[in-house]
Design a protein around this motif. Structure first.
Motif, PDB file in Angstrom:
ATOM      1  N   LYS A   1       0.023  10.317   5.188  1.00 22.62           N
ATOM      2  CA  LYS A   1       1.331  10.525   5.821  1.00 22.62           C
ATOM      3  C   LYS A   1       1.274  11.682   6.819  1.00 22.62           C
ATOM      4  O   LYS A   1       1.842  11.603   7.898  1.00 22.62           O
ATOM      5  CB  LYS A   1       2.408  10.805   4.773  1.00 22.62           C
ATOM      6  CG  LYS A   1       3.016   9.578   4.192  1.00 22.62           C
ATOM      7  CD  LYS A   1       4.237   9.942   3.376  1.00 22.62           C
ATOM      8  CE  LYS A   1       4.870   8.692   2.830  1.00 22.62           C
ATOM      9  NZ  LYS A   1       6.124   8.974   2.156  1.00 22.62           N
TER      10      LYS A   1
ATOM     11  N   MET B   1       0.848  -1.181   0.000  1.00 18.31           N
ATOM     12  CA  MET B   1       0.000   0.000   0.000  1.00 18.31           C
ATOM     13  C   MET B   1       0.889   1.238   0.000  1.00 18.31           C
ATOM     14  O   MET B   1       1.787   1.370   0.811  1.00 18.31           O
ATOM     15  CB  MET B   1      -0.886  -0.010   1.248  1.00 18.31           C
ATOM     16  CG  MET B   1      -1.648   1.240   1.471  1.00 18.31           C
ATOM     17  SD  MET B   1      -2.645   1.125   2.971  1.00 18.31           S
ATOM     18  CE  MET B   1      -3.478   2.669   2.842  1.00 18.31           C
ATOM     19  N   VAL B   2       0.636   2.136  -0.912  1.00 19.39           N
ATOM     20  CA  VAL B   2       1.371   3.388  -0.979  1.00 19.39           C
ATOM     21  C   VAL B   2       0.581   4.438  -0.210  1.00 19.39           C
ATOM     22  O   VAL B   2      -0.615   4.607  -0.421  1.00 19.39           O
ATOM     23  CB  VAL B   2       1.577   3.826  -2.443  1.00 19.39           C
ATOM     24  CG1 VAL B   2       2.278   5.159  -2.517  1.00 19.39           C
ATOM     25  CG2 VAL B   2       2.344   2.767  -3.205  1.00 19.39           C
ATOM     26  N   LEU B   3       1.277   5.124   0.680  1.00 23.38           N
ATOM     27  CA  LEU B   3       0.612   6.128   1.504  1.00 23.38           C
ATOM     28  C   LEU B   3       0.405   7.420   0.723  1.00 23.38           C
ATOM     29  O   LEU B   3       1.318   7.896   0.049  1.00 23.38           O
ATOM     30  CB  LEU B   3       1.448   6.429   2.743  1.00 23.38           C
ATOM     31  CG  LEU B   3       1.586   5.311   3.754  1.00 23.38           C
ATOM     32  CD1 LEU B   3       2.551   5.713   4.857  1.00 23.38           C
ATOM     33  CD2 LEU B   3       0.245   4.967   4.355  1.00 23.38           C
ATOM     34  N   THR B   4      -0.777   7.982   0.835  1.00 25.34           N
ATOM     35  CA  THR B   4      -1.043   9.285   0.231  1.00 25.34           C
ATOM     36  C   THR B   4      -0.411  10.361   1.114  1.00 25.34           C
ATOM     37  O   THR B   4      -0.102  10.126   2.289  1.00 25.34           O
ATOM     38  CB  THR B   4      -2.558   9.544   0.125  1.00 25.34           C
ATOM     39  OG1 THR B   4      -3.106   9.598   1.449  1.00 25.34           O
ATOM     40  CG2 THR B   4      -3.250   8.474  -0.695  1.00 25.34           C
ATOM     41  N   SER B   5      -0.245  11.542   0.560  1.00 24.27           N
ATOM     42  CA  SER B   5       0.349  12.627   1.346  1.00 24.27           C
ATOM     43  C   SER B   5      -0.548  13.000   2.530  1.00 24.27           C
ATOM     44  O   SER B   5      -0.056  13.334   3.607  1.00 24.27           O
ATOM     45  CB  SER B   5       0.618  13.848   0.472  1.00 24.27           C
ATOM     46  OG  SER B   5      -0.567  14.300  -0.124  1.00 24.27           O
TER      47      SER B   5
ATOM     48  N   GLU C   1       5.509   0.846   5.714  1.00 23.45           N
ATOM     49  CA  GLU C   1       5.647   2.053   4.908  1.00 23.45           C
ATOM     50  C   GLU C   1       6.442   3.089   5.690  1.00 23.45           C
ATOM     51  O   GLU C   1       6.208   3.286   6.887  1.00 23.45           O
ATOM     52  CB  GLU C   1       4.271   2.630   4.561  1.00 23.45           C
ATOM     53  CG  GLU C   1       3.415   1.719   3.715  1.00 23.45           C
ATOM     54  CD  GLU C   1       3.903   1.603   2.292  1.00 23.45           C
ATOM     55  OE1 GLU C   1       4.507   2.566   1.767  1.00 23.45           O
ATOM     56  OE2 GLU C   1       3.687   0.542   1.692  1.00 23.45           O
TER      57      GLU C   1
ATOM     58  N   CYS D   1      11.810  -1.218   5.696  1.00 21.19           N
ATOM     59  CA  CYS D   1      10.442  -1.275   5.161  1.00 21.19           C
ATOM     60  C   CYS D   1      10.203  -2.564   4.382  1.00 21.19           C
ATOM     61  O   CYS D   1       9.138  -3.165   4.495  1.00 21.19           O
ATOM     62  CB  CYS D   1      10.168  -0.058   4.291  1.00 21.19           C
ATOM     63  SG  CYS D   1      10.099   1.480   5.238  1.00 21.19           S
TER      64      CYS D   1
END
Length: 92
Positions: free
Chosen positions: A8, A1-5, A73, A67
């Motif tokens: 974060k 999963m990529v964290l959105t700004s 993340e 990570c």
């Protein structure tokens, strides 16, 4: 999963009051340290990790490895302290 700004930013705010729960010493990212990171992430989702290394490049190089090995993340780095997050899947 990529964290959105936005996610974060929220995680950085949540981590502000936290103290490091795992310290990485001179032996680096050993299997024991990875196990401790997994335990801490499973218990808390969001943790701070203190890396006791005076070389900034070594710290930067260690973050992706942390990570990768913990499936977490990267949230933020401040000096020698790294904040990481991993979603905990609740068991029913």
């Amino acid at each position: 999963m990529v964290l959105t700004s936005r996610k974060k930013k929220t995680l950085r705010q949540d981590a502000h009051h936290l103290k490091p729960v795992v310290m990485i010493g001179s032996k680096g990212l050993s299997e024991t340290v990875v196990n401790e990171l997994d335990i801490a992430l499973e218990a808390h989702e969001l943790i701070k990790v203190k890396i006791n290394d005076h070389d900034r490049d070594a710290i930067k190089a260690m973050i992706p490895e942390i990570c990768l090995q913990t499936r977490a993340e990267h949230v933020q780095t401040m000096g020698h302290t790294v904040t990481i997050w991993r979603k905990v899947h609740k068991k029913s």
